[in-house]
Scaffold this motif. Structure first.
Motif, PDB file in Angstrom:
ATOM      1  N   ASN A 139       1.153  -1.397  -0.231  1.00  6.73           N
ATOM      2  CA  ASN A 139      -0.113  -0.138   0.169  1.00  6.73           C
ATOM      3  C   ASN A 139       0.845   1.314   0.119  1.00  6.73           C
ATOM      4  N   GLU A 140       0.905   1.874  -0.995  1.00  4.37           N
ATOM      5  CA  GLU A 140       1.597   2.812  -1.372  1.00  4.37           C
ATOM      6  C   GLU A 140       3.351   3.320  -0.691  1.00  4.37           C
ATOM      7  N   LEU A 141       3.279   2.225  -1.331  1.00  3.87           N
ATOM      8  CA  LEU A 141       4.991   2.576  -1.072  1.00  3.87           C
ATOM      9  C   LEU A 141       6.067   2.890  -2.013  1.00  3.87           C
ATOM     10  N   TYR A 142       5.557   3.981  -2.775  1.00  5.15           N
ATOM     11  CA  TYR A 142       6.591   5.652  -2.763  1.00  5.15           C
ATOM     12  C   TYR A 142       6.188   6.167  -1.683  1.00  5.15           C
ATOM     13  N   ASP A 143       5.809   6.550  -0.857  1.00  7.71           N
ATOM     14  CA  ASP A 143       5.480   7.862   0.410  1.00  7.71           C
ATOM     15  C   ASP A 143       6.395   7.677   0.861  1.00  7.71           C
ATOM     16  N   VAL A 144       7.430   9.209   0.500  1.00  4.50           N
ATOM     17  CA  VAL A 144       8.362   9.681   1.456  1.00  4.50           C
ATOM     18  C   VAL A 144       8.187   9.938   2.480  1.00  4.50           C
ATOM     19  N   VAL A 179      -2.713 -10.354  -9.756  1.00  2.00           N
ATOM     20  CA  VAL A 179      -1.744  -9.536  -9.114  1.00  2.00           C
ATOM     21  C   VAL A 179      -1.541  -7.743  -9.230  1.00  2.00           C
ATOM     22  N   ALA A 180      -2.060  -7.224  -8.479  1.00  2.00           N
ATOM     23  CA  ALA A 180      -1.721  -6.006  -8.562  1.00  2.00           C
ATOM     24  C   ALA A 180      -0.508  -5.347  -8.075  1.00  2.00           C
ATOM     25  N   LEU A 181       0.923  -4.830  -8.546  1.00  2.00           N
ATOM     26  CA  LEU A 181       1.617  -4.101  -8.270  1.00  2.00           C
ATOM     27  C   LEU A 181       1.563  -2.643  -7.869  1.00  2.00           C
ATOM     28  N   VAL A 182       2.128  -2.064  -7.141  1.00  2.00           N
ATOM     29  CA  VAL A 182       1.831  -0.055  -6.354  1.00  2.00           C
ATOM     30  C   VAL A 182       1.852   0.525  -7.615  1.00  2.00           C
ATOM     31  N   GLY A 183       0.697   1.742  -8.291  1.00  3.34           N
ATOM     32  CA  GLY A 183       1.281   2.623  -9.100  1.00  3.34           C
ATOM     33  C   GLY A 183       0.863   4.086  -8.763  1.00  3.34           C
ATOM     34  N   VAL A 184       1.046   4.872  -9.020  1.00  2.00           N
ATOM     35  CA  VAL A 184       1.814   5.927  -8.582  1.00  2.00           C
ATOM     36  C   VAL A 184       0.028   6.788  -9.187  1.00  2.00           C
ATOM     37  N   ARG A 185      -0.431   7.694  -9.204  1.00  2.00           N
ATOM     38  CA  ARG A 185      -1.591   8.835  -9.530  1.00  2.00           C
ATOM     39  C   ARG A 185      -0.723   9.752 -10.181  1.00  2.00           C
ATOM     40  N   TYR A 186      -1.690  10.449 -10.776  1.00  2.00           N
ATOM     41  CA  TYR A 186      -0.805  11.786 -11.595  1.00  2.00           C
ATOM     42  C   TYR A 186      -1.578  12.444 -10.235  1.00  2.00           C
ATOM     43  N   THR A 216      -2.390  -0.653  -9.141  1.00  2.00           N
ATOM     44  CA  THR A 216      -3.582   0.223  -8.154  1.00  2.00           C
ATOM     45  C   THR A 216      -2.882   1.671  -8.295  1.00  2.00           C
ATOM     46  N   LEU A 217      -4.307   2.790  -8.519  1.00  2.00           N
ATOM     47  CA  LEU A 217      -4.002   3.980  -7.946  1.00  2.00           C
ATOM     48  C   LEU A 217      -4.658   4.226  -6.816  1.00  2.00           C
ATOM     49  N   HIS A 218      -4.273   5.773  -5.830  1.00  2.00           N
ATOM     50  CA  HIS A 218      -4.969   6.069  -4.982  1.00  2.00           C
ATOM     51  C   HIS A 218      -5.435   7.448  -5.215  1.00  2.00           C
ATOM     52  N   GLN A 257      -0.453  -0.682 -21.341  1.00  2.00           N
ATOM     53  CA  GLN A 257      -1.386  -1.053 -21.373  1.00  2.00           C
ATOM     54  C   GLN A 257      -1.364  -2.267 -21.865  1.00  2.00           C
ATOM     55  N   ARG A 258      -0.537  -2.993 -21.096  1.00  2.00           N
ATOM     56  CA  ARG A 258      -1.375  -4.698 -20.292  1.00  2.00           C
ATOM     57  C   ARG A 258      -2.166  -4.308 -19.008  1.00  2.00           C
ATOM     58  N   PHE A 259      -1.301  -3.662 -18.745  1.00  2.00           N
ATOM     59  CA  PHE A 259      -1.560  -3.496 -16.874  1.00  2.00           C
ATOM     60  C   PHE A 259      -3.240  -3.518 -16.994  1.00  2.00           C
ATOM     61  N   ALA A 260      -4.249  -3.655 -16.660  1.00  2.00           N
ATOM     62  CA  ALA A 260      -6.209  -3.531 -15.591  1.00  2.00           C
ATOM     63  C   ALA A 260      -5.175  -2.130 -14.741  1.00  2.00           C
ATOM     64  N   LEU A 261      -6.100  -1.465 -14.424  1.00  2.00           N
ATOM     65  CA  LEU A 261      -5.958  -0.674 -13.409  1.00  2.00           C
ATOM     66  C   LEU A 261      -7.202  -0.392 -12.248  1.00  2.00           C
ATOM     67  N   TRP A 262      -7.058  -0.608 -11.337  1.00  2.00           N
ATOM     68  CA  TRP A 262      -7.425  -0.747  -9.828  1.00  2.00           C
ATOM     69  C   TRP A 262      -7.818   0.092  -9.049  1.00  2.00           C
TER      70      TRP A 262
END
Length: 462
Positions: A139-144, A179-186, A216-218, A257-262
């Motif tokens: 969950n949100e592992l990009y969060d510094v 399986v979803a990897l953590v993604g980053v929103r705009y 995933t996107l939050h 494009q191959r990734f679905a977005l959750w």
């Protein structure tokens, strides 16, 4: 003339020849944050089952990175321990989702638990009868702001490499799992850290991530401290269109494009910590949530949408709240204005196999200003198969702006019923509920006369 055009349009729509192509099914439901949700309350699951929520997230939020499934709780001293009646081990979660009839998105702990423990946990849930279909890896592992994340994975590519064997193992044990990897929103560049800026490139464009199915996107939106005039209210709604389009452009440029977005968190902040939440529990807040959900579905790769939240710590967000906050594990629960609107949307699309955007003849499918951002459209709508149902949202306050929508009749059936929800006469969309809002319900059947949607209304037809 407008009615004739709308009739022709919708007949084409039913024939499947619209310019806007059909999209696959979406899974929509209330996001969870289990540290705030009592698992032994018998009333809440019944209400969730009636809400149309089709998916729940286990355990949800930042606590997921410190959650141990065998405890059904977090192992981190900075989190409260007074809510231990909220524990959610596999047996209790299985019972809960059986009662609510929801699928589960497992947001597994990849930060403070090892892969072997994570796999054992998924097997434990499967043994309790929970289908392992959707798995998020953290969950949100990009969060510094969490130094521990950057200590464990100094650069985003380190996370991608670490998740490859876990992704492979999950798919071996559960071939049907996605399986979803953590993604980053705009985000606005001035608020985006360097780690977030390069995350999607280093993780989702990385060859080691080829076995993953989704990102995933939050996405979080902001409401102003106040919106006293109609112009302010329209500007607030327009900001939703702009932010969704910004994310649409961002994901197309940074996520393969191959990734679905959750979209496993979708939230709205009202004001800030220095000001009262004057737009909390207002119809405007509810319209912002509903329009964000309907607009996100216009991004074809968005397959899961779980607005934040069912029950959570953010005071502006919960769809349900306890009638007695000092005893949430035993009390009855009430629905918030946001929850009431979203559950109508969820009920309209629950169990669909295909959806198609309704393009109203008075407006394009999307509208761009000179900067390329979407402009507010007065109508949003989706036609849902196989239920032959339509969900419509009107964001135009002008009394004369609503066309006769009886032309939906050929697209539905000869006795299609409709129900619309809107603020009661004399009540503003920025009036706060205490806790509920005065809402007017207008219903009938299309065959009995014309169907015009009042200002600021959400309608379900069919």
């Amino acid at each position: 003339m407008l009615l004739q055009a709308l009739t022709s349009l919708l007949l084409l729509f039913v024939a499947g020849s619209l310019a806007v192509p059909p999209r696959g099914s979406v899974l929509a439901g209330f996001g969870n944050e289990l540290v705030f949700q009592p698992m032994n309350n018998t009333v809440l699951p019944v209400q969730v089952a009636r809400s149309g929520s089709a998916v729940a997230r286990y355990p949800g939020g930042t606590p997921a990175n410190y959650w141990f499934w065998s405890d059904g709780w977090i192992r981190n001293s900075s989190w409260p321990t007074f809510r231990l009646f909220n524990r959610a081990p596999p047996a209790l979660w299985a019972r809960y989702t059986q009662q609510t009839a929801e699928a589960t998105i497992f947001d597994v702990n990849v930060y403070s638990a090892n892969h072997s423990y994570t796999l054992q946990g998924l097997q434990a849930f499967a043994a309790q009868g929970v289908d392992i279909r959707f798995v998020e890896l953290g969950n949100e592992l990009y969060d510094v702001s969490h130094n521990e994340y950057t200590d464990k994975w100094p650069v985003p590519a380190d996370y991608a490499v670490a998740m490859q064997p876990l992704t492979a193992a999950i798919k071996t044990l559960f071939p049907q799992a996605q399986v979803a990897l953590v993604g980053v929103r705009y985000d606005d560049p001035q608020y985006q850290s360097e780690r977030s800026r390069v995350w999607n490139a280093q993780v989702l464009q990385n060859a080691v991530s080829k076995q993953a199915d989704a990102a995933t996107l939050h996405i979080y939106l902001g409401l102003p401290a106040a919106a006293p005039t109609v112009a302010d209210q329209l500007a607030t709604l327009n900001s939703v269109f702009v932010r969704v389009q910004e994310n649409h452009v961002w994901v197309n440029s940074t996520i393969p494009q191959r990734f679905a977005l959750w979209v496993t968190e979708l939230g709205v902040f009202c004001g800030d910590k220095t000001q009262p939440f004057v737009l909390e529990r207002t119809w405007l807040q509810s319209l912002v949530y509903a329009s964000a959900v309907l607009l996100l579905w216009e991004i074809p790769r968005v397959h899961i949408t779980t607005p934040y939240c069912l029950v959570c710590g953010d005071p502006t967000a919960p769809a349900f709240f306890p009638d007695n906050s000092s005893a949430p594990h035993t009390t009855a629960w009430s629905v918030s204005p946001v929850g009431a609107v979203l559950q109508r949307v969820f009920q309209a699309v629950q169990g669909n196999t295909q959806m198609q955007q309704i393009v109203f003849p008075s407006q394009p499918a999307s509208s761009n200003n000179a900067t390329g951002a979407w402009l507010l459209r007065p109508w949003l709508g989706w036609f849902v198969q196989p239920q032959r149902r339509a969900v419509l949202l009107r964001l135009d306050p002008t009394p004369a702006a609503s066309p006769d929508l009886s032309a939906l009749l050929p697209a539905l059936n000869a006795s299609a019923a409709y129900t619309c929800w809107m603020p009661s006469p004399g009540h503003s969309i920025v009036e706060q509920g205490t806790p509920s809002l005065p809402v007017q319900v207008h219903s009938g059947r299309l065959a009995r006369g014309t169907f015009s949607v009042p200002a600021w209304a959400l309608c379900v037809v069919g």
